[in-house]
Design a protein around this motif. Structure first.
Motif, short mmCIF file in Angstrom:
data_model
loop_
_atom_site.label_atom_id
_atom_site.label_comp_id
_atom_site.label_asym_id
_atom_site.label_seq_id
_atom_site.Cartn_x
_atom_site.Cartn_y
_atom_site.Cartn_z
N ASP A 157 0.82 -1.21 0.00
CA ASP A 157 0.00 0.00 0.00
C ASP A 157 0.86 1.26 0.00
N THR A 158 1.93 1.26 0.80
CA THR A 158 2.80 2.44 0.89
C THR A 158 3.53 2.67 -0.42
N ALA A 159 4.03 1.60 -1.04
CA ALA A 159 4.70 1.74 -2.34
C ALA A 159 3.72 2.23 -3.41
N GLN A 160 2.51 1.67 -3.41
CA GLN A 160 1.50 2.09 -4.38
C GLN A 160 1.09 3.54 -4.16
N LEU A 161 0.98 3.94 -2.90
CA LEU A 161 0.64 5.32 -2.56
C LEU A 161 1.71 6.28 -3.07
N THR A 162 2.98 5.91 -2.88
CA THR A 162 4.09 6.76 -3.32
C THR A 162 4.12 6.89 -4.84
N LEU A 163 3.97 5.77 -5.54
CA LEU A 163 4.00 5.80 -7.01
C LEU A 163 2.80 6.57 -7.57
N SER A 164 1.64 6.39 -6.96
CA SER A 164 0.45 7.14 -7.41
C SER A 164 0.65 8.63 -7.25
N LYS A 165 1.27 9.02 -6.13
CA LYS A 165 1.52 10.44 -5.89
C LYS A 165 2.51 11.00 -6.90
N ILE A 166 3.54 10.22 -7.21
CA ILE A 166 4.54 10.68 -8.20
C ILE A 166 3.87 10.89 -9.55
N LEU A 167 3.07 9.92 -10.00
CA LEU A 167 2.39 10.04 -11.29
C LEU A 167 1.40 11.19 -11.29
N TYR A 168 0.74 11.41 -10.14
CA TYR A 168 -0.21 12.53 -10.04
C TYR A 168 0.51 13.87 -10.16
N LEU A 169 1.63 14.02 -9.46
CA LEU A 169 2.38 15.29 -9.52
C LEU A 169 2.96 15.53 -10.91
N LEU A 170 3.40 14.46 -11.57
CA LEU A 170 3.88 14.61 -12.94
C LEU A 170 2.78 15.10 -13.86
N ALA A 171 1.55 14.59 -13.64
CA ALA A 171 0.42 15.03 -14.47
C ALA A 171 0.05 16.47 -14.17
N VAL A 172 0.04 16.84 -12.88
CA VAL A 172 -0.31 18.21 -12.49
C VAL A 172 0.70 19.21 -13.04
N CYS A 173 1.98 18.85 -12.98
CA CYS A 173 3.04 19.76 -13.46
C CYS A 173 3.24 19.67 -14.96
N ARG A 174 2.46 18.81 -15.63
CA ARG A 174 2.55 18.66 -17.09
C ARG A 174 3.96 18.28 -17.53
N ILE A 175 4.57 17.36 -16.79
CA ILE A 175 5.89 16.86 -17.14
C ILE A 175 5.73 15.61 -18.00
N ARG A 176 6.26 15.67 -19.20
CA ARG A 176 6.16 14.54 -20.11
C ARG A 176 7.45 13.74 -20.06
N LEU A 177 7.30 12.47 -19.74
CA LEU A 177 8.45 11.59 -19.64
C LEU A 177 8.71 10.88 -20.96
N THR A 178 9.87 10.28 -21.05
CA THR A 178 10.11 9.38 -22.18
C THR A 178 9.30 8.11 -21.96
N LEU A 179 9.05 7.40 -23.02
CA LEU A 179 8.27 6.17 -22.93
C LEU A 179 8.94 5.16 -22.01
N TYR A 180 10.27 5.10 -22.05
CA TYR A 180 10.99 4.14 -21.22
C TYR A 180 10.82 4.46 -19.74
N LEU A 181 11.03 5.72 -19.34
CA LEU A 181 10.92 6.10 -17.94
C LEU A 181 9.50 5.94 -17.43
N CYS A 182 8.53 6.32 -18.25
CA CYS A 182 7.13 6.13 -17.88
C CYS A 182 6.82 4.64 -17.72
N GLY A 183 7.35 3.83 -18.63
CA GLY A 183 7.11 2.39 -18.56
C GLY A 183 7.64 1.79 -17.27
N VAL A 184 8.81 2.25 -16.82
CA VAL A 184 9.39 1.74 -15.58
C VAL A 184 8.49 2.09 -14.39
N LEU A 185 8.06 3.35 -14.31
CA LEU A 185 7.21 3.78 -13.19
C LEU A 185 5.87 3.04 -13.20
#
Length: 309
Positions: free
Chosen positions: A63-91
């Motif tokens: 749950d803690t790992a999933q919470l952390t990853l969800s928050k990271i993806l949420y902040l990336l979306a809010v800040c409009r940060i576009r990742l490379t396909l590889y980095l996004c795939g890893v996350l």
């Protein structure tokens, strides 16, 4: 990473800050409490030598790992940060890897409560440290096989993947469903996991309640176990909704404007992504008479250290 835009141009800056502060604040609060509970579960022999606490640690870790990853993806979306396909795939793959561990652990925890109430004389024989360790390893192996199948489908059917190419939109699991087979597999896998876990918890609850009606059993213990199983079922329902709320947003997309969709996304994130990952603290951390005093003492001690630092 690719370029960072100037923010959500279609959403007022003040409103975006309010949503972000609320979601980040609640996420950080529960992340802190989860970490303290994880430390608590490794602080005393009674916790790491008892099967249900080992399962709780596994659930809380996922749950803690999933919470952390969800928050990271949420902040990336809010800040409009576009990742490379590889980095996004890893996350995303790490997030997808952790996602089924929580419901599968809930299933094993429900079976443990069922055995404890319905077969109390055989509980120590069936629910051993060795069997618990095997169950945890099977859960993680099952999640790993899921990831390998997803990668195989993607690489075998999508030959024009350029890992270093910047993505057109923000990083999410849906953005990596690049072939129809990936979409169908994702729905089939999620449906199989949640139907199996849901039926197991429901049948365990029915068994416990039937035993609770018997005059020859500890009614208080059986009723408490039944309440715990109901809370597991609620938690499972919220986790299930968290896997499909993007579909709900898609339905709103045909009638709602973009600003409303962003608001709904932020609200759904707090309710369906953060809350399910924090219920373990409420179900076990505060209700369990063995964990609660130790957890509260650590929280008070850490609070005092932060006050005087």
């Amino acid at each position: 990473m690719a370029n960072v835009t100037d923010g959500l141009l279609y959403q007022p800056r003040e409103e975006m800050m309010v949503f972000t502060i609320v979601s980040v604040g609640s996420c950080c609060t529960f992340f802190y409490i989860n970490c303290v509970l994880l430390f608590t579960l490794r602080s005393r022999p009674v916790f790491y030598e008892t099967s249900r606490y080992i399962l709780l640690f596994n659930l809380l870790l996922a749950d803690t790992a999933q919470l952390t990853l969800s928050k990271i993806l949420y902040l990336l979306a809010v800040c409009r940060i576009r990742l490379t396909l590889y980095l996004c795939g890893v996350l995303v793959m790490i997030s997808v890897f952790m996602a089924p561990i929580s419901p599968l652990t809930l299933m094993v925890m429900s079976l443990e409560r069922y055995v404890a109430v319905c077969f109390p004389l055989r509980h120590a024989e069936i629910v051993t440290i060795r069997n618990t360790a095997i169950a945890v390893k099977v859960i993680w192996a099952f999640s790993l096989v899921n990831i390998l199948i997803r990668v195989f489908i993607l690489l075998s059917l999508k030959h024009d993947i350029l890992p270093s190419r910047p993505m057109r939109d923000f990083c999410s699991k849906e953005a990596l469903l690049l072939v129809p087979m990936s979409y169908h597999y994702d729905k089939a896998y999620s449906g199989f996991v949640f139907i199996s876990v849901g039926m197991t918890i429901i049948l365990s609850y029915i068994g416990v309640m039937l035993v609770a009606r018997s005059a020859s059993t500890d009614k208080a213990s059986a009723i408490k176990a039944g309440k715990t199983l109901l809370l597991h079922l609620i938690q499972l329902g919220l986790i299930l909704i968290s896997t499909v709320y993007s579909v709900i947003l898609t339905l709103f997309a045909s009638t709602a404007d973009r600003i409303l969709l962003v608001r709904l996304y932020s609200i759904f994130f707090v309710i369906f992504q953060i809350m399910p990952r924090c219920l373990s603290v409420l179900i076990y951390g505060l209700r369990d008479q063995t964990i609660r005093p130790v957890l509260m003492s650590y929280l008070r001690c850490l609070g005092c250290l932060r006050t005087f630092s």
